[in-house]
Write a protein that holds these residues in place. Structure first.
Motif, PDB file in Angstrom:
ATOM      1  N   ARG A 128       0.834  -1.208   0.000  1.00 29.29           N
ATOM      2  CA  ARG A 128       0.000   0.000   0.000  1.00 29.29           C
ATOM      3  C   ARG A 128       0.864   1.251   0.000  1.00 29.29           C
ATOM      4  N   ALA A 129       1.978   1.229   0.745  1.00 35.24           N
ATOM      5  CA  ALA A 129       2.883   2.377   0.769  1.00 35.24           C
ATOM      6  C   ALA A 129       3.609   2.534  -0.563  1.00 35.24           C
ATOM      7  N   LEU A 130       3.959   1.395  -1.186  1.00 39.08           N
ATOM      8  CA  LEU A 130       4.671   1.432  -2.457  1.00 39.08           C
ATOM      9  C   LEU A 130       3.817   2.071  -3.548  1.00 39.08           C
ATOM     10  N   SER A 131       2.499   1.967  -3.411  1.00 44.40           N
ATOM     11  CA  SER A 131       1.603   2.532  -4.423  1.00 44.40           C
ATOM     12  C   SER A 131       1.003   3.858  -3.958  1.00 44.40           C
ATOM     13  N   SER A 132       1.668   4.501  -2.982  1.00 50.19           N
ATOM     14  CA  SER A 132       1.184   5.776  -2.455  1.00 50.19           C
ATOM     15  C   SER A 132       2.249   6.854  -2.647  1.00 50.19           C
ATOM     16  N   ALA A 133       2.051   7.985  -1.985  1.00 43.38           N
ATOM     17  CA  ALA A 133       3.014   9.088  -2.074  1.00 43.38           C
ATOM     18  C   ALA A 133       4.360   8.722  -1.458  1.00 43.38           C
ATOM     19  N   LYS A 134       4.403   7.622  -0.702  1.00 42.13           N
ATOM     20  CA  LYS A 134       5.658   7.181  -0.069  1.00 42.13           C
ATOM     21  C   LYS A 134       6.525   6.348  -1.014  1.00 42.13           C
ATOM     22  N   ARG A 135       6.070   6.179  -2.234  1.00 44.34           N
ATOM     23  CA  ARG A 135       6.791   5.310  -3.172  1.00 44.34           C
ATOM     24  C   ARG A 135       8.257   5.710  -3.324  1.00 44.34           C
ATOM     25  N   GLY A 136       8.498   6.992  -3.483  1.00 48.00           N
ATOM     26  CA  GLY A 136       9.873   7.464  -3.662  1.00 48.00           C
ATOM     27  C   GLY A 136      10.754   7.129  -2.482  1.00 48.00           C
ATOM     28  N   ASP A 137      10.228   7.286  -1.265  1.00 50.59           N
ATOM     29  CA  ASP A 137      10.999   6.967  -0.059  1.00 50.59           C
ATOM     30  C   ASP A 137      11.378   5.495  -0.040  1.00 50.59           C
ATOM     31  N   TYR A 138      10.456   4.637  -0.451  1.00 55.46           N
ATOM     32  CA  TYR A 138      10.737   3.202  -0.497  1.00 55.46           C
ATOM     33  C   TYR A 138      11.845   2.898  -1.499  1.00 55.46           C
ATOM     34  N   LEU A 139      11.657   3.382  -2.723  1.00 52.70           N
ATOM     35  CA  LEU A 139      12.544   3.000  -3.815  1.00 52.70           C
ATOM     36  C   LEU A 139      13.956   3.544  -3.644  1.00 52.70           C
ATOM     37  N   ARG A 140      14.071   4.772  -3.172  1.00 54.31           N
ATOM     38  CA  ARG A 140      15.408   5.369  -3.101  1.00 54.31           C
ATOM     39  C   ARG A 140      16.278   4.741  -2.015  1.00 54.31           C
TER      40      ARG A 140
END
Length: 276
Positions: A128-140
């Motif tokens: 759910r976080a990966l598909s939200s506005a937090k995606r960038g934080d996860y990926l980087r």
């Protein structure tokens, strides 16, 4: 940190990592065989998964904050009937200050060096976080974390897993198309960006490509499925190939070393000032 360091000598250990609130501790508790239940959070419409009341024995420390990591020290927990133990590592972006991050980095080093082997690395992903506005934080954060642990992650791709939490089983087939869509979006943004923004987009793009390349190592956990996903995941982890100790490096980022120097500098200045 050393007083709280887990006893890992002679154990085959799997490191379970991921952002704060991704579901690492909850998943580990489920793998340990505890009955898990869903609970409503006070004054919200959200639900959380926790160990059922009345459980006894050693447990992972489950927290439900998306901001502050509940896990400070790496905690190694045995899995009944399995040839390995799971290490519950602190969240990627712990917000409790440099002391906490330094403690976590040193503690991870103790686990790696003291274990019989590190069988695998598991990166926990809250879908759910990966598909939200937090995606960038996860990926980087994905590749920098792996590169802070391993001299070269590429030779050990069979021992690196992505564990997805908070995902409905019917949506499993949508993850790869979703990641391919993100990949295409980032490729488009890369051509129109520059400077620091371009480097950030490139970091996210490389992480997505790495995940797609490792799609055969995707794990899907549902703590409320009465053990259905547990058996499959534990079987796959048990079959993973250990990563040699000499392929690891000191598990802390450059900024953690800088924070340590700044912390020591501050302590020394305070001591000098006390004598003035």
């Amino acid at each position: 940190a050393l007083e709280e360091s887990p006893v890992v000598v002679g154990k085959n250990v799997i490191l379970v990592m991921g952002p704060t609130g991704a579901g690492k501790s909850t998943s580990i508790s489920y793998f340990m065989g505890y009955q898990m239940v869903s609970k409503d959070l006070v004054n919200t419409f959200d639900e959380v998964v926790d160990i059922a009341p009345g459980a006894v024995g050693e447990q992972a420390d489950i927290g439900h904050s998306q901001v502050t990591s509940y896990t400070l020290y790496s905690k190694v927990l045995d899995i009944k009937g399995q040839p390995f133990s799971l290490c519950d590592c602190p969240g990627f972006e712990d917000t409790r200050g440099p002391e906490a991050r330094i403690t976590a980095a040193i503690n991870n080093q103790v686990v790696i060096k003291s274990s019989r082997s590190i069988k695998a690395l598991v990166i926990t992903i809250d879908l759910r976080a990966l598909s939200s506005a937090k995606r960038g934080d996860y990926l980087r954060n994905i590749l920098p974390v792996l590169e802070s642990l391993l001299k070269d992650p590429k030779p050990h791709m069979r021992s690196i897993f992505f564990m997805f939490t908070k995902v409905e089983l019917r949506k499993k087939k949508k993850i790869i198309p979703y990641l391919q869509g993100v990949q295409k979006e980032l490729q488009g943004n890369l051509g129109t960006s520059e400077g620091a923004q371009k480097q950030d987009i490139l970091q996210q793009l490389l992480a997505v490509q790495f995940m797609i390349e490792l799609q055969e190592n995707f794990l899907f956990v549902d703590p409320l499925d009465e053990g259905e996903s547990r058996a499959e995941i534990l079987s796959r982890l048990a079959a993973s190939r250990p990563i040699p100790h000499n392929d690891f490096k000191f598990p802390e980022k450059d900024e953690t070393r800088i924070e340590l120097n700044q912390l020591l500098y501050g302590v020394m200045n305070g001591a000098v000032s006390a004598f003035d």
